[in-house]
Design an enzyme around this catalytic site. Structure first.
Site, PDB file in Angstrom:
ATOM      1  N   PRO A  19       0.828  -1.216   0.000  1.00 26.28           N
ATOM      2  CA  PRO A  19       0.000   0.000   0.000  1.00 26.28           C
ATOM      3  C   PRO A  19       0.862   1.267   0.000  1.00 26.28           C
ATOM      4  CG  PRO A  19      -0.787  -1.566   1.643  1.00 26.28           C
ATOM      5  CD  PRO A  19       0.539  -2.070   1.166  1.00 26.28           C
ATOM      6  N   LEU A  23       1.102   3.918   8.100  1.00 25.54           N
ATOM      7  CA  LEU A  23       1.236   4.673   9.350  1.00 25.54           C
ATOM      8  C   LEU A  23       2.648   4.473   9.887  1.00 25.54           C
ATOM      9  CD1 LEU A  23      -0.363   6.334  11.576  1.00 25.54           C
ATOM     10  CD2 LEU A  23      -0.417   4.178  12.849  1.00 25.54           C
ATOM     11  N   GLY A  24       3.389   5.571  10.025  1.00 31.29           N
ATOM     12  CA  GLY A  24       4.689   5.517  10.684  1.00 31.29           C
ATOM     13  C   GLY A  24       4.497   5.573  12.193  1.00 31.29           C
ATOM     14  N   ASP A  50       4.093   0.628   9.753  1.00 27.55           N
ATOM     15  CA  ASP A  50       5.555   0.561   9.763  1.00 27.55           C
ATOM     16  C   ASP A  50       6.062   0.680  11.192  1.00 27.55           C
ATOM     17  OD1 ASP A  50       8.192   0.982   7.971  1.00 27.55           O
ATOM     18  OD2 ASP A  50       8.304   2.248   9.756  1.00 27.55           O
ATOM     19  N   TYR A  55      11.899   0.672  17.952  1.00 28.75           N
ATOM     20  CA  TYR A  55      10.881   1.638  18.382  1.00 28.75           C
ATOM     21  C   TYR A  55      10.251   1.243  19.714  1.00 28.75           C
ATOM     22  CZ  TYR A  55      10.921   3.161  13.445  1.00 28.75           C
ATOM     23  OH  TYR A  55      11.277   3.590  12.187  1.00 28.75           O
ATOM     24  N   LYS A  84      11.940  -3.813  11.280  1.00 32.75           N
ATOM     25  CA  LYS A  84      13.338  -3.599  10.892  1.00 32.75           C
ATOM     26  C   LYS A  84      14.289  -4.267  11.874  1.00 32.75           C
ATOM     27  CE  LYS A  84      11.740   0.938   9.367  1.00 32.75           C
ATOM     28  NZ  LYS A  84      10.610   1.122  10.292  1.00 32.75           N
ATOM     29  N   HIS A 117      17.777  -1.776   9.243  1.00 31.34           N
ATOM     30  CA  HIS A 117      17.386  -0.436   9.666  1.00 31.34           C
ATOM     31  C   HIS A 117      18.393   0.637   9.262  1.00 31.34           C
ATOM     32  CE1 HIS A 117      14.780   1.640  12.955  1.00 31.34           C
ATOM     33  NE2 HIS A 117      15.164   2.513  12.055  1.00 31.34           N
TER      34      HIS A 117
END
Length: 321
Positions: A19, A23-24, A50, A55, A84, A117
């Site tokens: 897509p 959304l980050g 994502d 994170y 990642k 990453h």
């Protein structure tokens, strides 16, 4: 110029459909639980999320995905989930460990896309993401080509459908392409009108590597200590050229900046934790920017980068000029 037939997906070089809007989820949810943001995004029609091991939000994202699956809103195969490999997990034996932790936290059997990453490895000392000694980040000399072989093995195992990289330069991509069995499907990099990266866009197009744009608004939500003085893109949303185009098309500045990417066939992953912004960001497929508009945006290029990792710029694999 209205165009309602705009593609909402891009086909990767391995045949997978990705897509264009995702959304980050980096760093923007210190105040707001990310589970709510991901649930709001799925309700608004996002099917691409994502994230990354580093994170530290994959447990919450996993809960959001599970909740929406249990409600019957989505099936696993409807979603495109990206994570990642972090730089402290570059040793061959550590690569599957990092992936398995992400899968466990996300409550998934496979990822749609798994990225290296950053091309520079970091020493593994306990659980530190940025291990330091005497105040300096401890880098390793692990070759990203060897790391890539580990990702190729993960793809063979079926735990990841597509594999790619993030923050790689043209020279690094050329070297990787010369040595790999499977070419990277994606290179996820910082892209916006203050950081146009025309050469990288053209190179990736010529090699059938899909670029994904992170920080499409110049990462305005970063804490002040991460901003880079005058040459920082965090005020991109306030740029008069962007504002004028927003007025012309009766759109928000954010919608204009997102449209700039998807119109080039570049997937884009804006961050937001506000449900009205999350919804607003989906409304980018029912208008078009003219070539003149696109040229005006490209004309803002000034090489301003939000994410630079300057502390390790002396490393031979540091990707940025």
């Amino acid at each position: 110029m209205e165009d309602t037939q705009v593609a909402r997906h891009v086909q990767l070089n391995d045949g997978t459909r990705m897509p264009l809007l995702g959304l980050g989820t980096w760093k923007c949810f210190q105040q707001t639980p990310i589970q709510g943001a991901v649930e709001a995004a799925i309700a608004a029609g996002y099917r691409h999320i994502d994230t990354a091991f580093s994170y530290k939000n994959e447990v919450e994202i996993g809960k959001a995905l599970r909740s929406k699956m249990e409600q019957g809103i989505i099936r696993r195969e409807d979603m495109f989930i990206v994570s990642k490999l972090w730089c402290t997990y570059f040793a061959p034996e550590d690569i599957p460990v990092c992936l398995n932790q992400s899968l466990q936290d996300l409550r998934l059997d496979y990822l749609d896309l798994y990225l290296i990453h950053f091309p520079v490895g970091l020493k593994k000392t306990g659980a530190d993401l940025f291990p330091r000694k005497d105040g300096k980040i401890l880098t390793s000399d692990t070759d990203y080509v060897d790391v890539w072989r580990g990702l190729e093995a993960l793809q063979s195992s079926g735990k990841v459908r597509s594999i790619g990289v993030s923050n790689f330069s043209i020279l690094q991509l050329e070297r990787l392409l010369a040595h790999c069995k499977v070419p990277p499907a994606v290179n996820q990099v910082e892209l916006h009108p203050y950081m146009v990266q025309k050469d990288l866009i053209e190179f990736c197009k010529s090699r059938n590597i899909t670029l994904t744009a992170y920080s499409p608004f110049g990462s305005p939500g970063r804490p002040s200590e991460l901003k880079r003085g005058e040459a920082d893109p965090h005020k991109l949303l306030e740029d008069p050229v962007v504002a004028a185009l927003a007025g012309k098309h009766r759109r928000s500045p954010a919608q204009v900046l997102l449209r700039y990417h998807v119109q080039q066939g570049i997937p884009v992953i804006p961050k937001s934790n506000k449900p009205h912004h999350i919804l607003e960001n989906t409304k980018i497929f029912d208008f078009s920017l003219s070539e003149e508009d696109m040229d005006a945006l490209r004309g803002l290029d000034r090489g301003w980068k939000a994410c630079a990792m300057e502390e390790i710029k002396s490393h031979p694999y540091y990707p940025f000029d």
